[in-house]
Scaffold this active site. Structure first.
Site, PDB file in Angstrom:
ATOM      1  N   SER A  98       0.809  -1.220   0.000  1.00  0.00           N
ATOM      2  CA  SER A  98       0.000   0.000   0.000  1.00  0.00           C
ATOM      3  C   SER A  98       0.840   1.267   0.000  1.00  0.00           C
ATOM      4  CB  SER A  98      -0.922   0.000   1.216  1.00  0.00           C
ATOM      5  OG  SER A  98      -0.164  -0.124   2.411  1.00  0.00           O
ATOM      6  N   VAL A 117       8.662  -2.525  -4.892  1.00  0.00           N
ATOM      7  CA  VAL A 117      10.091  -2.837  -4.952  1.00  0.00           C
ATOM      8  C   VAL A 117      10.468  -3.314  -6.352  1.00  0.00           C
ATOM      9  CG1 VAL A 117      11.909  -4.335  -4.036  1.00  0.00           C
ATOM     10  CG2 VAL A 117      10.171  -3.401  -2.499  1.00  0.00           C
ATOM     11  N   ASP A 174       7.936  -5.867  12.446  1.00  0.00           N
ATOM     12  CA  ASP A 174       7.111  -6.338  11.332  1.00  0.00           C
ATOM     13  C   ASP A 174       7.679  -7.665  10.825  1.00  0.00           C
ATOM     14  OD1 ASP A 174       4.944  -6.172   9.657  1.00  0.00           O
ATOM     15  OD2 ASP A 174       5.924  -4.897   8.174  1.00  0.00           O
TER      16      ASP A 174
END
Length: 550
Positions: free
Chosen positions: A134, A138, A287
């Protein structure tokens, strides 16, 4: 509040329409502003598919609302202490994946950020993205010196979309805080503010680069984890260029086993890496889902995506370690006391009642084999108990709780018999020993002594002022406010610590003066020795109590 709502009225109506279509009128009517329309919402949802569980309907609605709401739902999925289990279970399945934008547009964004041609930076650039989320996507590329890199590019117009949705989330949070019974304690505005800060940090590629650089420095030459290097000459606020790493995705268990990697060792190494980040450094990768972790052929972890990092202050680390060790030792009174000392529950909380509540929940858990005990679930249960004792939401612990759940879930996918306790307890005991043992005391003295000597000229004046005001009752406060009473207690304790430090410095100074003149004035040297020892003792006590948490 109302200007925010009126400014986003059409967006709010769209959200209401989507929630209504998925039969989520209970979430809409929970807000005081919409309660008058509860019947209308029920009528509008007659034709919706109510066969799906509400958690699934909420997940589908958030995915339709767009990436900002998806990420907000992901964040809420890390709060099992606040949300019902069925909602948490569904929200954890939210996928933060969006269609990639064209490679030609990515090149234009990069060239605008650099101010020159993309060929001035890369010999090759792969137009097709390898991953798209979002906030950014990459691409693979290669520098002129032959280094393989990944190029992370912020999505176009993302900031404008985020600002619009965040403004609406703030407005809804203010409504929840004002009108729901538990709204004030849950701090919804603070939760949105934390999310606001997190998602804006993710937009800034320089911040992510700095996070990666710090984590790499913390694990320099580590054989357990490798962090890719940042190419600073090619990185700015919109574009991040990092060393490309190669490895086996950690979710591909079959390939890991085929490579001959010891799965038990790999799982325990992951736990050790996390505890080292959290308690040694107070800075951890928050994360760590499977998509962000790879494993080398030798079994070394290789992490990517450093947009979300967690931090823990010294006091939080100390109290968390005390809590966890008390849990390991089934010392429920210690858990209750640590919560009260940390201020995580109100100061007038009964330690005995809190202890009894903790024991009621935890004793059945400890009857299970250690390999079946979920450390993350136990932490969630602890927060649920504290919630019943009016524990406010602790934003600094949210990412920690999420990461522990991720680590444990990931570790048991690799090695089902993973015992987080077996790995974590020795690490915590070692850390606590380093914090409160003799070595920690000497480190504290070395760190604080220069600062204390700079305060020496001011201490007599400050001490005289405080003693004079205490003598004349100028510091006496007639109030029932427990917070002010606690501040007064801390002030008096600080005065006592300063007095110890001052007397220690004075005695050391007098003893040093006595040594060269002892023979001339017929004073026994033993008095100087006694003063020196007493002064050092007072000074050490003042320094140690000065740096220890209340």
């Amino acid at each position: 509040m109302m200007p925010r709502l009126s400014k986003n009225l059409f967006h709010l109506l769209r959200i209401t329409r989507i929630l209504t279509r998925y039969g989520l009128h209970e979430f809409i009517s929970a807000i005081h502003l919409f309660r008058s329309f509860a019947l209308l919402f029920r009528l509008l949802t007659v034709r919706c598919d109510r066969k799906l569980p509400r958690g699934e309907r909420l997940r589908l609605a958030l995915e339709e609302l767009g990436p900002v709401f998806v990420k907000f739902g992901q964040m809420l999925s890390t709060r099992p202490d606040l949300l019902p289990e069925d909602l948490v279970r569904s929200l954890t399945r939210l996928q933060d994946s969006v269609p990639p934008f064209p490679g030609d547009r990515a090149i234009r964004i990069i060239e605008k950020a650099y101010g020159n041609s993309i060929h001035d930076h890369f010999t090759t650039f792969q137009k097709e993205s390898t991953a798209s989320a979002s906030v950014a996507q990459v691409h693979y590329a290669e520098l002129h010196d032959g280094t393989e890199v990944v190029v992370k590019v912020v999505r176009p117009d993302t900031k404008k979309l985020i600002e619009r949705d965040i403004a609406l989330l703030y407005a809804l949070a203010e409504l929840v805080e004002r009108h729901l019974p538990e709204g004030r304690r849950l701090r919804p505005v603070e939760i949105v503010s934390d999310y606001d800060r997190t998602i804006h940090d993710e937009l800034d590629m320089m911040r992510e680069a700095a996070n990666a650089s710090q984590l790499k420095a913390n694990f320099h030459n580590s054989d357990k984890i490798y962090v890719p290097g940042v190419m600073w000459n090619h990185t700015n606020h919109s574009v991040l260029v990092m060393e490309r790493i190669h490895g086996i995705p950690i979710r591909d268990v079959d390939r890991l086993k085929q490579a001959g990697i010891d799965m038990r060792e790999l799982a325990h190494a992951g736990v050790e890496i996390f505890f080292t980040q959290a308690f040694r450094d107070g800075f951890f990768h928050a994360d760590m889902h499977p998509g962000n972790i790879f494993v080398s052929e030798t079994g070394q972890y290789r992490a990517v995506d450093f947009g979300i990092m967690g931090t823990l202050g010294t006091a939080d680390k100390r109290y968390l370690a005390e809590n966890l060790l008390a849990f390991f030792n089934r010392d429920y009174h210690g858990v209750a006391e640590a919560h009260i000392r940390a201020g995580w529950v109100p100061p007038d909380t009964s330690a005995e009642q809190f202890e009894a509540a903790i024991r009621t929940v935890c004793e059945p858990i400890f009857s299970l084999p250690l390999s079946r005990i979920s450390f993350g679930k136990l932490l969630v249960d602890l927060f649920r108990i504290a919630r019943s004792f009016n524990m406010p939401v602790q934003p600094q612990l949210v990412l920690l709780q999420k990461t522990i759940l991720n680590i444990e879930g990931l570790g048991r996918q690799l090695y089902p018999d993973l015992n987080l306790w077996e790995t974590g307890k020795p690490l915590l005991e070692k850390w606590m020993h380093e914090q409160i043992g003799p070595r920690a005391a000497m480190h504290t003295i070395r760190r604080e002594l220069p600062n204390l000597f700079t305060l020496v000229p001011e201490l007599p004046s400050l001490t005289h002022q405080v003693m004079y005001r205490l003598k004349n009752n100028e510091l006496t406060l007639s109030t029932r406010d427990s917070e002010i009473a606690e501040l007064k207690r801390q002030f008096q304790a600080q005065h006592k610590r300063n007095s110890r430090t001052l007397w220690g410095i004075l005695m050391i100074t007098i003893s040093l003066v006595m040594f060269p003149v002892a023979d001339r004035v017929a004073i026994s040297p033993i008095w100087g020795d006694m003063l020196l020892v007493a002064g050092m003792g007072a000074l050490i006590m003042g320094i140690l109590t000065r740096s220890s948490p209340e």
